[in-house]
Scaffold this active site. Structure first.
Site, PDB file in Angstrom:
ATOM      1  N   LEU A   1      -1.975  -4.418   8.030  1.00  6.72           N
ATOM      2  CA  LEU A   1      -3.269  -4.571   7.356  1.00  6.72           C
ATOM      3  C   LEU A   1      -3.831  -5.974   7.497  1.00  6.72           C
ATOM      4  CD1 LEU A   1      -2.452  -2.583   4.088  1.00  6.72           C
ATOM      5  CD2 LEU A   1      -3.530  -1.746   6.188  1.00  6.72           C
TER       6      LEU A   1
ATOM      7  N   VAL B   1       0.842  -1.194   0.000  1.00  5.66           N
ATOM      8  CA  VAL B   1       0.000   0.000   0.000  1.00  5.66           C
ATOM      9  C   VAL B   1       0.878   1.245   0.000  1.00  5.66           C
ATOM     10  CG1 VAL B   1      -1.717   1.287   1.311  1.00  5.66           C
ATOM     11  CG2 VAL B   1      -1.943  -1.180   1.031  1.00  5.66           C
TER      12      VAL B   1
ATOM     13  N   LYS C   1       7.070  16.402  12.522  1.00  3.61           N
ATOM     14  CA  LYS C   1       5.624  16.580  12.631  1.00  3.61           C
ATOM     15  C   LYS C   1       5.273  16.922  14.070  1.00  3.61           C
ATOM     16  CE  LYS C   1       1.251  14.053  12.420  1.00  3.61           C
ATOM     17  NZ  LYS C   1       0.594  12.763  12.133  1.00  3.61           N
TER      18      LYS C   1
ATOM     19  N   ILE D   1       0.987   2.876  11.464  1.00  3.93           N
ATOM     20  CA  ILE D   1       2.313   2.379  11.835  1.00  3.93           C
ATOM     21  C   ILE D   1       2.387   2.134  13.337  1.00  3.93           C
ATOM     22  CG2 ILE D   1       4.742   3.090  12.008  1.00  3.93           C
ATOM     23  CD1 ILE D   1       4.478   4.260   9.207  1.00  3.93           C
TER      24      ILE D   1
END
Length: 501
Positions: free
Chosen positions: A334, A46, A79, A347
């Site tokens: 997933l 993905v 971030k 994550i």
């Protein structure tokens, strides 16, 4: 089973697989316990999850990874939190910061004093008390300081990075630490007389047998779902988004801002994730309210730069497997479940699964008690994150589309309904056991989405109003000053060696 483990097989690569392999090889003696990762280059991953939350620092520290090396290798940036645009209503925005808001005063929590002042019309905006929110607004960043009594000791941060590059970076480390990579597509999964996984067979006939298996095969869930038959619990009733279209573009005028942006759209939301070399963009939406063509056109029409590749369409289903550990197999990523990327938790859920597996590393296939405990803890992890995500969609004044009108009428899980009811009455916040999101997170989103309490926690009355007003004013003043003196995010990237000139 009491035989010590001698071989662990990780089925699937990508971020989840290589995180698992790297952690196992760093913690275990791979001369005594072999670790094999099986993946096929013909099977894509993905690979669009490019934003993280602060626990990623602990995972990298476990591996002994140098931050500057990691950021260079993954084209990473810092971030400080997430900016939410148009979520409460069109034209509104708020910031969900890492770190904390203000400081507590003994037994009196900051939020109690702030809510009392807010109700009296005497409080500054909530974000004025967050060093992360203030620094993000100014485009500034530095690492937190480790001593002293100032806002910089409370600065929390995570990263934006290229997930494919991170997987490759971890692969290089893991192979240095003894992991054996086996290329090939699995065509058969064998089971023993006890129903456990006995081995996997590749297209070329190679058979790999291990004592324990980690399923990182993506949405297919080859081992846990397909082979062992563990059912999937569908959470579409609360989280109806089931598609995403993603495309990177060149950096625009805003550049490498130290925060993720999430913008609410008519039938979903759009992300902006700035890396060193590009911006990651995606539109997450509900296919029952928006066609794929409409989503792609909306995304391409809102980019700040030139698209670098053709848009990629992803289909998914929100929910989790009924169990995460079955017999001699644990699923990660997933393969274990999916919660949309609104709060960058994908994550983290891999990391949480790895951490708990290392804590309960099985002897043979694992005891039933270990398996029950692992499943209970991971179910709670998924469910508390699920509740936090639902809050964003449900608590809104938007009624401009059928999508938003539907979300406002959701019947909430009891756990979330009770939390909102407690907050509405008293402004009280709490964190259950080891749940991921702190009081800072819940306050930021509840207030940002327009859920404000009618009263305040009476514990605030333990501090006189004039004293509390002075302390709140001082916190806001010191926070603004500290943020203004931080270096620009761009300067940090260069000076730390993360971004080479």
């Amino acid at each position: 089973m009491s035989t010590p483990l001698s071989h662990i097989a990780v089925i699937g690569g990508g971020t989840a697989g290589w995180m698992a392999a790297a952690a196992l090889s760093r913690v275990l003696d791979t001369r005594a316990i072999a670790v094999t990762l099986v993946e096929s280059e013909a099977i894509g991953t993905v690979g669009v999850g490019e934003a993280t939350i602060p626990p990623i620092q602990a995972f990298n520290a476990l591996l002994g990874i140098d931050e500057a090396e990691f950021l260079r290798a993954t084209k990473g940036t810092a971030k400080l939190g997430i900016e939410f645009v148009d979520w409460r209503a069109k034209g509104t925005r708020y910031f969900h910061p890492f770190g904390i808001h203000g400081i507590d005063f003994g037994a009196i929590p900051f939020e109690a004093l702030w809510q009392r002042a807010r109700l009296a019309g005497e409080a500054a905006p909530l974000e004025a008390y967050s060093i992360c929110a203030e620094a993000a607004r100014l485009g500034r960043f530095q690492r937190p300081v480790t001593s002293g009594n100032n806002p910089l000791t409370h600065l929390g941060y995570a990263y934006h990075f290229d997930a494919a590059l991170y997987a490759g970076f971890l692969r290089e480390k893991a192979e240095q630490w003894g992991v054996r990579r086996q290329e090939g597509r699995i065509v058969t999964v064998e089971r023993g007389d006890d129903g456990a996984i006995a081995g996997v067979v590749l297209e070329d006939g190679t058979r790999i047998a291990a004592d324990f298996y980690i399923d990182c095969s993506g949405f297919r869930s080859l081992l846990l779902g397909e082979t062992l038959g563990v059912p999937f619990e569908d959470w579409a009733q609360w989280l109806p988004n089931d598609r995403a279209v993603a495309v990177p573009c060149t950096l625009g005028p805003e550049g490498r801002s130290p925060f993720t942006r999430s913008t609410a759209r008519g039938a979903g939301w759009q992300w902006r994730i700035p890396l060193q070399h590009r911006v990651g963009n995606g539109l997450v939406y509900a296919s029952s309210y928006c066609s794929d063509a409409e989503a792609e056109a909306q995304l391409l029409g809102s980019l700040e730069g030139t698209p670098l590749v053709e848009p990629r369409l992803l289909r998914f289903q929100a929910g989790r497997r009924a169990r995460f550990w079955e017999k001699n197999c644990v699923a990660l990523g997933l393969a274990s479940g999916f919660l949309e990327p609104l709060e960058s938790t994908s994550i983290h859920l891999v990391q949480a699964g790895i951490a708990r597996l290392l804590e309960m590393l099985p002897i043979g296939g694992g005891t039933p008690a270990d398996i029950r405990r692992y499943n209970r803890l991971m179910a709670t992890e998924f469910e508390t994150i699920r509740d936090f995500l639902i809050l964003h969609f449900h608590a809104t004044a938007r009624d401009d589309t059928d999508y938003w009108r539907h979300l406002r009428t959701l019947e909430l899980p009891d756990t979330l309904a009770d939390r909102i009811a407690i907050y509405r009455a008293s402004g009280r916040l709490y964190r259950e056991a080891d749940e991921l999101f702190s009081k800072t997170s819940w306050l930021a989103v509840l207030h940002g989405q327009g859920v404000d309490p009618a009263g305040y926690d009476p514990i605030a009355d333990g501090m006189p109003r004039d004293e509390a007003a002075a302390r709140l004013a001082r916190i806001a003043e010191v926070t603004a000053l500290a943020a203004s003196r931080m270096p620009a995010h761009e300067a940090f990237l260069h000076e730390s060696g993360a971004l080479q000139r």
